[in-house]
Design a protein around this motif. Structure first.
Motif, short mmCIF file in Angstrom:
data_model
loop_
_atom_site.label_atom_id
_atom_site.label_comp_id
_atom_site.label_asym_id
_atom_site.label_seq_id
_atom_site.Cartn_x
_atom_site.Cartn_y
_atom_site.Cartn_z
N TYR A 340 6.32 -8.80 -12.30
CA TYR A 340 5.30 -8.49 -11.28
C TYR A 340 5.85 -7.49 -10.27
N VAL A 341 7.05 -7.74 -9.75
CA VAL A 341 7.64 -6.84 -8.75
C VAL A 341 7.98 -5.49 -9.38
N ALA A 342 8.43 -5.51 -10.64
CA ALA A 342 8.73 -4.25 -11.32
C ALA A 342 7.47 -3.39 -11.45
N THR A 343 6.32 -4.04 -11.67
CA THR A 343 5.05 -3.32 -11.80
C THR A 343 4.55 -2.84 -10.44
N MET A 344 4.70 -3.66 -9.42
CA MET A 344 4.17 -3.35 -8.10
C MET A 344 5.00 -2.33 -7.34
N SER A 345 6.29 -2.26 -7.62
CA SER A 345 7.18 -1.42 -6.83
C SER A 345 6.75 0.05 -6.73
N PRO A 346 6.41 0.71 -7.86
CA PRO A 346 5.98 2.11 -7.72
C PRO A 346 4.68 2.25 -6.92
N ILE A 347 3.80 1.26 -7.01
CA ILE A 347 2.54 1.31 -6.25
C ILE A 347 2.83 1.16 -4.76
N VAL A 348 3.70 0.22 -4.41
CA VAL A 348 4.05 0.02 -3.01
C VAL A 348 4.76 1.27 -2.47
N SER A 349 5.59 1.88 -3.31
CA SER A 349 6.28 3.10 -2.88
C SER A 349 5.28 4.18 -2.49
N GLU A 350 4.21 4.32 -3.30
CA GLU A 350 3.17 5.30 -2.98
C GLU A 350 2.46 4.94 -1.67
N LEU A 351 2.19 3.66 -1.47
CA LEU A 351 1.53 3.22 -0.24
C LEU A 351 2.40 3.47 0.99
N VAL A 352 3.70 3.22 0.86
CA VAL A 352 4.63 3.45 1.97
C VAL A 352 4.65 4.94 2.32
N ASP A 353 4.71 5.80 1.29
CA ASP A 353 4.71 7.25 1.53
C ASP A 353 3.40 7.70 2.17
N ALA A 354 2.27 7.12 1.68
CA ALA A 354 0.96 7.48 2.23
C ALA A 354 0.81 7.02 3.68
N SER A 355 1.58 5.99 4.06
CA SER A 355 1.51 5.46 5.43
C SER A 355 2.52 6.11 6.36
N GLY A 356 3.19 7.14 5.87
CA GLY A 356 4.12 7.88 6.72
C GLY A 356 5.57 7.74 6.32
N GLY A 357 5.88 6.71 5.50
CA GLY A 357 7.25 6.52 5.02
C GLY A 357 8.25 6.17 6.09
N ASN A 358 7.78 5.81 7.31
CA ASN A 358 8.69 5.48 8.41
C ASN A 358 9.05 4.00 8.40
N ASP A 359 9.84 3.60 9.39
CA ASP A 359 10.27 2.19 9.47
C ASP A 359 9.08 1.25 9.59
N HIS A 360 8.03 1.71 10.26
CA HIS A 360 6.83 0.89 10.43
C HIS A 360 6.18 0.58 9.08
N ALA A 361 6.15 1.58 8.21
CA ALA A 361 5.52 1.41 6.89
C ALA A 361 6.35 0.55 5.94
N GLN A 362 7.65 0.37 6.27
CA GLN A 362 8.51 -0.44 5.40
C GLN A 362 8.05 -1.91 5.35
N VAL A 363 7.15 -2.29 6.25
CA VAL A 363 6.65 -3.66 6.26
C VAL A 363 6.04 -4.03 4.91
N LEU A 364 5.53 -3.05 4.18
CA LEU A 364 4.93 -3.32 2.87
C LEU A 364 5.97 -3.84 1.88
N TRP A 365 7.18 -3.29 1.96
CA TRP A 365 8.24 -3.79 1.08
C TRP A 365 8.59 -5.24 1.42
#
Length: 429
Positions: A340-365
């Motif tokens: 599950y995490v292996a599948t979700m990781s690239p999607i979360v990475s895209e969401l983090v980048d779309a949210s600015g990729g800053n420390d604030h967006a790391q909350v998704l991880w």
């Protein structure tokens, strides 16, 4: 989704219902489900046996096998009896303080070691303590499983999903420690309070048995001092190698298997006797379960679910955090959290980048890590440690049913994940 994907969902759901209702032996269900998935083409031999993402996780299988061999030799030394007597005497032979000691030890050790390794070492001690005091061991074993999954969430190396997340996100060991360890400590304290309430009928104090335990001498429990020293030396080397496996270039599964075989060779214990004590049904159950979950990965079912969930909240950081947290907990309760995490990781990475990729967006991880790690406590098959302890308990004559575990697991998971909501809000928003 394609027709074959829907077929895979139906087969998996049917197998899960049979496992939950226990109408048929869970090993037979897992193997039958895996066979149907293969026969219908939901997965194939290449995926089932050789794929890292959609097949049997041989690292888990051989890690378990190696540690079971080590535990099989350790049993012959009397070390488990030694630790059981020591812990009982430290707690003045009172059941709840003993549970506190065992839960805290399990949680702390699981932060540094694989959860399964921890429960394999703690469960035999627990069974002996409970036998000495005349209290039911099932509540103690269930509490330790909860502690192992919670403690494993606290560090980068404590749970395999965290390693996957770190690899994809670039988050460091210290970042995991600073964000997740304080939360894990809070949850462990809450777990102890819940255990006091949920298992209150198990804490019967028998003054006569307690007096007998307090009169025992720990040293008298050691039956073979030479074998005890040898076993501890090999176990210590294996644990050190676990922490240094990236430097050594050896997977934990290889380390565990080498340690188990080395101990068998040096100890001169009858290998056939030790092999008979290996939890073969548990290993076979895992293999079948991995094939069924792998079919969901191979047919794109998990990927579809992940995309649907994240697509609904893209650009909305707090709603995305909440959905990711609770969806990860829910899905990790019924499927292995590694694919599950292996599948979700690239999607979360895209969401983090779309949210600015800053420390604030790391909350998704962190939402993904907490949900996936703690969701394993919800059901009897939600995490590897759960399945292993159920197998150990059954072999010792204490059967833990699917619902006997899950009725407590759902409570612990719901409260644990609910605690993460204000924690993540205060920490990142």
């Amino acid at each position: 989704m394609s027709t074959i994907a829907w077929v895979a969902v139906v087969v998996f759901a049917g197998a899960y219902v049979l496992i939950a209702t226990e109408k048929i032996n869970r090993v037979a269900v897992a193997l039958g489900g895996a066979a149907i998935m293969l026969a219908l083409g939901a997965t194939d031999a290449e995926h089932a046996f050789f794929s890292e993402d959609a097949g049997i996780d041989w690292n888990v299988i051989f890690l378990l096998l190696g540690m079971m061999l080590i535990v099989g030799v350790l049993k012959r030394t009397g070390l488990f009896e030694f630790v059981a007597i020591w812990s009982a005497k430290k707690a003045r032979a009172r059941p709840f303080p003993i549970m506190v000691i065992l839960v805290v030890v399990t949680g702390v050790v699981s932060a540094a070691l694989d959860n399964v390794t921890t429960v394999l070492l703690v469960a035999p001690v627990t069974l002996l303590v409970c036998d000495r005091l005349g209290v039911p061991p099932i509540p103690f074993l269930i509490a330790e499983v909860f502690a192992s999954n919670i403690g494993g969430a606290g560090t980068l190396v404590g749970d395999p999903p965290n390693i996957i997340i770190a690899s994809r996100s670039g988050l460091t060991f210290n970042e995991f420690l600073s964000v997740l360890a304080p939360f894990v400590l809070i949850v462990l304290v809450v777990l102890l309070a819940l255990c006091r309430i949920m298992f209150r009928t198990a804490f019967r104090y028998d003054a006569e048995r307690a007096a007998k335990v307090m009169a025992l001498r720990e040293r008298d429990a050691i039956r073979d001092p030479r074998l005890a020293v040898l076993s501890l030396s090999v176990l210590g080397a294996v644990l050190v190698a676990f922490t240094l496996h990236t430097v050594l270039g050896l997977e934990p599964s290889v380390v565990a298997l080498l340690g188990g075989l080395l101990l068998l060779a040096l100890s001169r214990v009858d290998a056939n006797e030790v092999a008979r004590e290996v939890e073969w049904p548990t290993l076979i159950f895992f293999a079948g379960l991995f094939v069924m979950v792998g079919a969901l990965v191979a047919t794109g079912v998990i990927d579809e679910l992940a995309h649907a969930a994240t697509g609904a909240v893209e650009g909305k950081l707090w709603p995305a955090t909440l959905l990711l947290l609770w969806a990860s907990a829910g899905l990790s309760a019924i499927v292995d959290n590694i694919p599950y995490v292996a599948t979700m990781s690239p999607i979360v990475s895209e969401l983090v980048d779309a949210s600015g990729g800053n420390d604030h967006a790391q909350v998704l991880w962190w939402a993904l890590a907490i949900g996936a790690d703690l969701g394993g406590n919800a059901t009897a098959v939600g995490a590897s440690a759960n399945v292993v302890v159920l197998g150990l308990a059954q072999r010792a004559g204490h059967r833990i049913t699917f619902w006997g575990f899950t009725k407590y697991g759902l409570i612990v998971t719901a409260i644990s994940v609910a605690l993460a909501v204000p924690y993540l809000w205060l920490r990142f928003f």
